[in-house]
Design a protein around this motif. Structure first.
Motif, PDB file in Angstrom:
ATOM      1  N   LEU A 213      21.550  32.336  34.895  1.00  0.00           N
ATOM      2  CA  LEU A 213      22.177  33.654  34.547  1.00  0.00           C
ATOM      3  C   LEU A 213      22.196  34.629  35.635  1.00  0.00           C
ATOM      4  CD1 LEU A 213      23.044  35.452  31.946  1.00  0.00           C
ATOM      5  CD2 LEU A 213      20.402  36.173  32.003  1.00  0.00           C
ATOM      6  N   PRO A 214      21.323  34.744  36.619  1.00  0.00           N
ATOM      7  CA  PRO A 214      21.430  35.696  37.726  1.00  0.00           C
ATOM      8  C   PRO A 214      22.529  35.159  38.536  1.00  0.00           C
ATOM      9  CG  PRO A 214      19.328  34.604  37.784  1.00  0.00           C
ATOM     10  CD  PRO A 214      19.991  34.312  36.455  1.00  0.00           C
ATOM     11  N   ARG A 215      22.709  34.020  38.810  1.00  0.00           N
ATOM     12  CA  ARG A 215      23.575  33.598  39.580  1.00  0.00           C
ATOM     13  C   ARG A 215      25.277  33.913  39.051  1.00  0.00           C
ATOM     14  NH1 ARG A 215      19.721  30.207  41.004  1.00  0.00           N
ATOM     15  NH2 ARG A 215      19.687  29.238  43.095  1.00  0.00           N
ATOM     16  N   LEU A 216      25.424  33.888  37.732  1.00  0.00           N
ATOM     17  CA  LEU A 216      26.427  34.273  37.142  1.00  0.00           C
ATOM     18  C   LEU A 216      26.863  35.960  37.142  1.00  0.00           C
ATOM     19  CD1 LEU A 216      26.614  31.687  34.200  1.00  0.00           C
ATOM     20  CD2 LEU A 216      28.329  31.798  36.110  1.00  0.00           C
ATOM     21  N   VAL A 217      25.686  36.659  36.643  1.00  0.00           N
ATOM     22  CA  VAL A 217      26.017  38.134  36.608  1.00  0.00           C
ATOM     23  C   VAL A 217      25.037  39.074  37.370  1.00  0.00           C
ATOM     24  CG1 VAL A 217      26.341  37.388  34.063  1.00  0.00           C
ATOM     25  CG2 VAL A 217      24.154  38.335  34.719  1.00  0.00           C
ATOM     26  N   GLY A 218      24.361  38.383  38.527  1.00  0.00           N
ATOM     27  CA  GLY A 218      23.392  39.202  39.371  1.00  0.00           C
ATOM     28  C   GLY A 218      22.224  39.334  38.434  1.00  0.00           C
ATOM     29  N   PRO A 219      21.190  39.696  39.488  1.00  0.00           N
ATOM     30  CA  PRO A 219      19.834  39.835  38.958  1.00  0.00           C
ATOM     31  C   PRO A 219      19.471  40.987  38.155  1.00  0.00           C
ATOM     32  CG  PRO A 219      19.920  40.093  41.276  1.00  0.00           C
ATOM     33  CD  PRO A 219      21.231  39.704  40.859  1.00  0.00           C
ATOM     34  N   ALA A 220      20.151  42.161  38.361  1.00  0.00           N
ATOM     35  CA  ALA A 220      19.696  43.517  37.349  1.00  0.00           C
ATOM     36  C   ALA A 220      20.480  43.214  36.076  1.00  0.00           C
ATOM     37  CB  ALA A 220      20.478  44.794  38.073  1.00  0.00           C
TER      38      ALA A 220
ATOM     39  N   GLN B 241      29.626  20.960  46.448  1.00  0.00           N
ATOM     40  CA  GLN B 241      29.641  22.234  47.761  1.00  0.00           C
ATOM     41  C   GLN B 241      29.434  23.587  47.299  1.00  0.00           C
ATOM     42  OE1 GLN B 241      33.709  21.364  48.892  1.00  0.00           O
ATOM     43  NE2 GLN B 241      33.211  20.304  50.647  1.00  0.00           N
ATOM     44  N   LEU B 242      29.848  23.875  45.970  1.00  0.00           N
ATOM     45  CA  LEU B 242      29.643  25.206  45.465  1.00  0.00           C
ATOM     46  C   LEU B 242      28.284  25.083  45.043  1.00  0.00           C
ATOM     47  CD1 LEU B 242      33.082  25.918  43.624  1.00  0.00           C
ATOM     48  CD2 LEU B 242      32.296  26.661  45.850  1.00  0.00           C
ATOM     49  N   ALA B 243      27.734  24.026  44.448  1.00  0.00           N
ATOM     50  CA  ALA B 243      26.357  24.319  43.901  1.00  0.00           C
ATOM     51  C   ALA B 243      25.274  24.399  45.021  1.00  0.00           C
ATOM     52  CB  ALA B 243      26.120  22.945  43.307  1.00  0.00           C
ATOM     53  N   ALA B 244      25.643  23.767  46.205  1.00  0.00           N
ATOM     54  CA  ALA B 244      24.841  23.583  47.446  1.00  0.00           C
ATOM     55  C   ALA B 244      24.777  25.080  48.236  1.00  0.00           C
ATOM     56  CB  ALA B 244      25.032  22.838  48.539  1.00  0.00           C
ATOM     57  N   SER B 245      25.913  25.916  47.820  1.00  0.00           N
ATOM     58  CA  SER B 245      26.241  26.963  48.641  1.00  0.00           C
ATOM     59  C   SER B 245      25.319  28.220  48.437  1.00  0.00           C
ATOM     60  CB  SER B 245      27.530  27.696  48.183  1.00  0.00           C
ATOM     61  OG  SER B 245      27.972  28.784  49.055  1.00  0.00           O
ATOM     62  N   PRO B 246      24.565  28.688  47.471  1.00  0.00           N
ATOM     63  CA  PRO B 246      23.714  29.906  47.517  1.00  0.00           C
ATOM     64  C   PRO B 246      22.370  29.494  48.269  1.00  0.00           C
ATOM     65  CG  PRO B 246      24.454  29.165  45.176  1.00  0.00           C
ATOM     66  CD  PRO B 246      24.892  28.155  46.228  1.00  0.00           C
TER      67      PRO B 246
ATOM     68  N   GLU C 256      41.836  14.163  33.710  1.00  0.00           N
ATOM     69  CA  GLU C 256      42.837  13.251  34.283  1.00  0.00           C
ATOM     70  C   GLU C 256      43.331  13.897  35.821  1.00  0.00           C
ATOM     71  OE1 GLU C 256      46.134  14.043  31.432  1.00  0.00           O
ATOM     72  OE2 GLU C 256      45.450  12.544  29.925  1.00  0.00           O
ATOM     73  N   GLY C 257      42.387  14.643  36.257  1.00  0.00           N
ATOM     74  CA  GLY C 257      42.352  15.172  37.631  1.00  0.00           C
ATOM     75  C   GLY C 257      41.759  14.446  38.741  1.00  0.00           C
ATOM     76  N   PRO C 258      41.989  14.824  39.793  1.00  0.00           N
ATOM     77  CA  PRO C 258      41.230  14.076  41.020  1.00  0.00           C
ATOM     78  C   PRO C 258      39.589  14.032  41.024  1.00  0.00           C
ATOM     79  CG  PRO C 258      41.989  16.198  41.731  1.00  0.00           C
ATOM     80  CD  PRO C 258      42.382  16.139  40.315  1.00  0.00           C
ATOM     81  N   THR C 259      39.147  13.247  40.179  1.00  0.00           N
ATOM     82  CA  THR C 259      37.614  13.280  39.630  1.00  0.00           C
ATOM     83  C   THR C 259      36.857  13.301  41.102  1.00  0.00           C
ATOM     84  OG1 THR C 259      38.418  12.250  37.781  1.00  0.00           O
ATOM     85  CG2 THR C 259      35.851  12.419  38.263  1.00  0.00           C
ATOM     86  N   GLN C 260      37.216  12.441  42.205  1.00  0.00           N
ATOM     87  CA  GLN C 260      36.408  12.367  43.311  1.00  0.00           C
ATOM     88  C   GLN C 260      36.408  13.685  43.990  1.00  0.00           C
ATOM     89  OE1 GLN C 260      34.676   9.755  44.678  1.00  0.00           O
ATOM     90  NE2 GLN C 260      35.092   8.913  42.738  1.00  0.00           N
ATOM     91  N   SER C 261      37.458  14.558  44.106  1.00  0.00           N
ATOM     92  CA  SER C 261      37.713  15.702  44.644  1.00  0.00           C
ATOM     93  C   SER C 261      36.934  16.785  43.981  1.00  0.00           C
ATOM     94  CB  SER C 261      39.047  15.897  44.728  1.00  0.00           C
ATOM     95  OG  SER C 261      39.252  17.564  44.757  1.00  0.00           O
ATOM     96  N   PHE C 262      36.935  16.935  42.548  1.00  0.00           N
ATOM     97  CA  PHE C 262      36.366  17.401  41.688  1.00  0.00           C
ATOM     98  C   PHE C 262      34.709  17.633  41.881  1.00  0.00           C
ATOM     99  CE2 PHE C 262      39.773  17.599  38.369  1.00  0.00           C
ATOM    100  CZ  PHE C 262      40.619  18.674  38.944  1.00  0.00           C
ATOM    101  N   ALA C 263      34.059  16.395  41.942  1.00  0.00           N
ATOM    102  CA  ALA C 263      32.883  15.977  42.293  1.00  0.00           C
ATOM    103  C   ALA C 263      32.274  16.865  43.585  1.00  0.00           C
ATOM    104  CB  ALA C 263      32.529  14.710  42.298  1.00  0.00           C
ATOM    105  N   ARG C 264      33.020  16.501  44.540  1.00  0.00           N
ATOM    106  CA  ARG C 264      32.811  17.194  45.915  1.00  0.00           C
ATOM    107  C   ARG C 264      32.797  18.548  45.807  1.00  0.00           C
ATOM    108  NH1 ARG C 264      34.606  12.036  46.770  1.00  0.00           N
ATOM    109  NH2 ARG C 264      33.066  10.495  47.663  1.00  0.00           N
ATOM    110  N   ILE C 265      33.726  19.493  45.450  1.00  0.00           N
ATOM    111  CA  ILE C 265      33.876  20.502  45.160  1.00  0.00           C
ATOM    112  C   ILE C 265      32.668  21.075  44.276  1.00  0.00           C
ATOM    113  CG2 ILE C 265      35.373  22.403  44.273  1.00  0.00           C
ATOM    114  CD1 ILE C 265      37.785  20.754  44.821  1.00  0.00           C
ATOM    115  N   LYS C 266      32.399  20.519  43.342  1.00  0.00           N
ATOM    116  CA  LYS C 266      31.330  21.014  42.729  1.00  0.00           C
ATOM    117  C   LYS C 266      29.949  20.948  43.373  1.00  0.00           C
ATOM    118  CE  LYS C 266      29.099  19.637  38.174  1.00  0.00           C
ATOM    119  NZ  LYS C 266      29.452  18.977  36.644  1.00  0.00           N
TER     120      LYS C 266
END
Ligand code: T3D
Length: 271
Positions: free
Chosen positions: A160-167, A224-229, A212-222
């Motif tokens: 929740l705080p990652r989606l909407v901010g802590p306050a 990357q974004l999960a690790a980012s914070p 039906e998309g590029p699942t290998q690409s999606f997995a790596r994008i996911k």
């Protein structure tokens, strides 16, 4: 209670699990109580989500049968399922809720919540643990936890705080107030509001396109974004370089390049 057979031959009592090509559709199936969570449901959901790690499944759609998405912990016995578990609430959360959330967050493929109606308490937690939320115009969110004197669980305090901010997260958690689909969209709790008429079909279409998309690409994008914070810029740049190297060695990348050269849409196989 209606039961449903999965692609893996398991007969579910509290879920409806359907394989549609590379898309796995999981619906919580206790509509008479807005799909409230029992220990049995949590165990079945964990099993279905762990099964979804199979490479043949390239996207997952999570929804609820009937007019609700999920009303959180089942309170119909006048209390939490803890009595059923024979332990304390900490143990129930660790043994039954946390493995579901871990299985959901671990999937290396798009996971979409089709929020068809109200999502409350741990039901809202499940929706927020998905990658994306498609909201029916009849969807609603309420944290619910503090209204019955509980703290947050099932990864709500993480997502929740990652989606909407802590306050804003605190405001929503303190008040437990109900958000309709439009407010949820404005706060970043959903990506799209769709008409209630034909919602299931539209959500399935959206999820099928991702399957039906590029699942290998999606997995790596996911990843990357999960690790980012939690990463420094240096660590994130290193992760990008490593995962881009991996992506460049996939069949889907070769197909993407071929399709570009041949001026046609790519046919990705998720390999
Ligand atoms: O050990 C642990 O399990 C710890 C973990 C806790 C995590 C949590 O999730 S705590 C939060 C638990 N959930 C709630 O507090 C939500 C309770 N429900 C509500 O506040 C409202 O029902 C809703 C806002 C979700 C929906 O309201 P509304 O007006 O659209 O529907 P309703 O009429 O209240 O509910 C319809 C039926 O579902 C009704 O049954 P009836 O009267 O038709 O026979 C209602 O009792 C039942 N229902 C709704 N929520 C639950 C439920 N039955 C069991 N458990 C529920 N959570």
């Amino acid at each position: 209670m209606r039961s449903s057979m999965s692609a893996y031959g398991y007969d579910y009592r509290t879920l409806r699990v359907v394989r549609d090509g590379a898309l796995l559709q999981i619906s919580l199936n206790r509509p008479q109580v807005l799909n409230a969570l029992t220990l049995e449901l949590l165990l079945e959901l964990r099993g279905a989500l762990e099964g979804a790690a199979d490479d043949e499944v390239r996207a997952v759609l999570l929804s609820g049968e009937g007019r609700g998405f999920c009303a959180g912990a089942d309170l119909s016995a006048g209390g939490l399922a803890v009595a059923e578990a024979g332990g304390d609430v900490t143990e129930t959360v660790e043994r039954f809720y946390n493995p579901v959330v871990r299985a959901l967050l671990a999937l290396r493929k798009p996971v979409i919540a089709a929020v068809n109606g109200v999502a409350a308490g741990a039901g809202m937690s499940l929706a927020l643990a998905c990658d994306l939320r498609l909201l029916s115009e009849e969807a609603a969110f309420t944290l619910g936890f503090s209204r019955i004197g509980l703290a947050l669980d099932a990864s709500m305090s993480y997502t929740l705080p990652r989606l909407v901010g802590p306050a804003r997260a605190l405001e929503l958690a303190y008040s437990g107030r109900k958000l309709d689909a439009r407010e949820a969209l404005a706060l970043g709790l959903g990506e799209l509001v769709l008409s209630a008429d034909g919602f299931a079909a539209a959500a399935t279409e959206f999820a099928r396109a991702l399957s039906e998309g590029p699942t290998q690409s999606f997995a790596r994008i996911k990843a990357q974004l999960a690790a980012s914070p939690g990463n420094t810029l240096g660590a994130q740049l290193a992760l990008e370089a490593r995962l881009q190297g991996e992506a460049s060695r996939t069949e889907d990348f070769a197909e993407g390049l071929r399709a570009f050269a041949e001026k046609r849409p790519p046919i990705f196989r998720g390999r």
